[in-house]
Design an enzyme around this catalytic site. Structure first.
Site, PDB file in Angstrom:
ATOM      1  N   GLY A   1      23.886  40.810  39.937  1.00  0.00           N
ATOM      2  CA  GLY A   1      24.885  40.067  39.170  1.00  0.00           C
ATOM      3  C   GLY A   1      25.206  38.745  39.851  1.00  0.00           C
ATOM      4  O   GLY A   1      25.351  37.712  39.194  1.00  0.00           O
ATOM      5  N   THR A   2      25.295  38.772  41.178  1.00  0.00           N
ATOM      6  CA  THR A   2      25.575  37.551  41.933  1.00  0.00           C
ATOM      7  C   THR A   2      24.489  36.509  41.668  1.00  0.00           C
ATOM      8  O   THR A   2      24.774  35.334  41.423  1.00  0.00           O
ATOM      9  CB  THR A   2      25.637  37.871  43.441  1.00  0.00           C
ATOM     10  OG1 THR A   2      26.719  38.768  43.657  1.00  0.00           O
ATOM     11  CG2 THR A   2      25.848  36.621  44.271  1.00  0.00           C
TER      12      THR A   2
ATOM     13  N   CYS B   1      44.100  42.782  54.558  1.00  0.00           N
ATOM     14  CA  CYS B   1      43.676  43.682  55.626  1.00  0.00           C
ATOM     15  C   CYS B   1      42.476  44.527  55.211  1.00  0.00           C
ATOM     16  O   CYS B   1      41.844  45.167  56.046  1.00  0.00           O
ATOM     17  CB  CYS B   1      44.839  44.581  56.037  1.00  0.00           C
ATOM     18  SG  CYS B   1      45.660  45.361  54.653  1.00  0.00           S
TER      19      CYS B   1
END
Lengths: 369, 78
Positions: free
Chosen positions: A73-74, A314
């Site tokens: 997809g990237t 985080c």
């Protein structure tokens, strides 16, 4: 089912659709050859790839020659966006990282960020202003947001882009929603709809001024030498099945997500439920609990037997909070995203909802509140 | 503008610690007074205004301490 783990991270990767599994295995035996060669196994592989293309085209309602397969997809996002325009790029503030990476890598100028409202909806006036300034010739706006589910006003955006081109990242929505009518190039990711990983789909409209943006011009219409033919076929089978089922699945998921939104608001004090209640993707929701560490929340849910994602700093590789949450002014810490698979049940969702208030209360007590 | 009555030093603390400190110490100032928090955690830039919105307090703004660390100011409204 022996595995009772409640997987609520379909927006990262939907489990392989049953319709895709048999196809994947059969195609792995048949589709190994390089379709560009002239022998019989190559012809077989070529036929399988064309079959996959035809199924995807039909499921999306586009022409066969408008469908390209990519290795993720990237990669579909990079290829689609960078093939449009040559001057500046304007993108919404809540695009996927792949869009921002491509814009930066292109070294085009200017790269303009388009503001969004408190529900992550892009401001259409910002699109108009960016294009009117003259140096922007490609605008990137997603179909739906991958973190908070907001549907973007693509028809309005399309008329606001004027002479510029429009790239649409449909990574979170392809298969689940009809393909948008707007967009010169539209990218999707198979594992988000229940296809295998490692398959992206790029739709490039026939009318688009688009060209292959990477080395190897002669490959531009043969998928950059794309070789994952079993993957493409399995992705196509999953897409076909998802499109056929979506009316029923979407209605069920939309209702379950509404239940999550209501119960989280009612049962957990000081919680920020992000994104719109209605004009949204059916299968996901994001919320943030004040004073809670996002990583601790994800870990506690994992111990309970539920898997969710988080946009809190985080929990990210970069230690930066989610740009999406930041752009819409939502709380970024204590964040979790729940996204349903096609067979998530009401019982699964209720088990998590029943546990959440206690988990949040305990984490707040540990923090001294 | 009246300056903060209390300034919390949350340098070096990761999210959500600065917001937790803010929540714990809001009661240290009277209604109408300003409390400030110095925090270099990047999430604080987004989460202090979000906290103020959620808790019904007024986010006054952000200034820079002498060491360059952002100091966020909130007026207690309730």
């Amino acid at each position: 089912m022996t595995d009772s783990f409640i997987y609520l991270d379909a927006a990262s990767a939907e489990p392989l659709h049953p319709a895709a599994r048999d196809v994947l295995l059969a195609a792995a035996d048949q589709g190994y050859a390089d379709p560009r060669r002239l022998h019989r196994p190559a012809r077989n592989a070529g036929l399988l790839l064309e079959n996959a293309r035809e199924v995807v085209a039909e499921a999306l309602g586009v022409r066969r020659d408008e469908v390209l397969f990519t290795s993720s997809g990237t990669s579909a996002v990079h290829t689609g966006l960078l093939g449009l325009g040559s001057r500046g790029i304007a993108h919404s503030a809540v695009e996927h990282q792949a869009v921002l990476d491509a814009a930066r890598w292109s070294q085009r100028s200017p790269v303009t960020e388009l503001a969004v409202d408190a529900e992550a909806r892009v401001e259409v006036d910002a699109v108009r202003t960016a294009v009117a300034a003259g140096d922007v010739d490609v605008v990137a706006v997603q179909q739906a947001n991958h973190e908070v589910g907001t549907l973007q006003p693509l028809d309005e955006v399309a008329s606001a882009v004027g002479p510029a081109t429009l790239f649409v990242d449909a990574g979170a929505s392809m298969g689940r929603l009809p393909l948008p009518a707007a967009g010169d190039a539209i990218a999707g990711s198979a594992r988000k709809w229940g296809g295998p990983g490692g398959v992206g789909v790029l739709v490039v409209r026939r009318s688009a001024r688009w060209r292959w943006p990477f080395p190897g011009e002669e490959w531009s219409r043969t998928d950059q030498g794309f070789t994952n033919i079993p993957g493409a076929l399995a992705a196509a089978a999953a897409l076909q099945a998802v499109v056929a089922e979506r009316e029923e699945v979407n209605a069920r998921q939309h209702e379950l997500i509404s239940l999550v939104r209501e119960r989280v608001r009612a049962e957990i004090p000081d919680v920020d439920v992000a994104g719109p209640a209605e004009d949204r993707l059916p299968h996901l929701v994001t919320f943030s609990a004040l004073y809670v560490d996002g990583e601790a929340l994800v870990t506690a849910l994992d111990r309970l037997g539920a898997g969710v994602a988080s946009g809190s700093a985080c929990t990210s590789d970069t230690r930066e909070p989610s740009r999406v949450l930041a752009a819409m002014g939502a709380l970024t810490h204590g964040n979790v995203r729940l996204s349903l698979t096609r067979d998530t049940t009401r019982e699964d969702v209720e088990r998590v909802l029943d546990a959440l208030p206690g988990i949040v209360k305990d984490l707040r007590a540990e923090a001294g509140l | 503008m009246t300056g903060p009555v209390v300034t919390l030093d949350c340098r070096g603390q990761a999210c959500p610690r600065p917001i937790i400190e803010l929540g714990r110490h809001l009661g240290d100032v009277e209604v109408g007074e300003v409390i400030a928090v110095a925090a270099d955690d990047v999430a604080a830039h987004h989460d202090v205004p979000a906290w103020a919105r959620m808790r019904g307090q007024e986010f006054v703004g952000e200034v820079e301490a002498e060491d360059g660390v952002p100091v966020y100011r909130i007026r207690r409204l309730s």
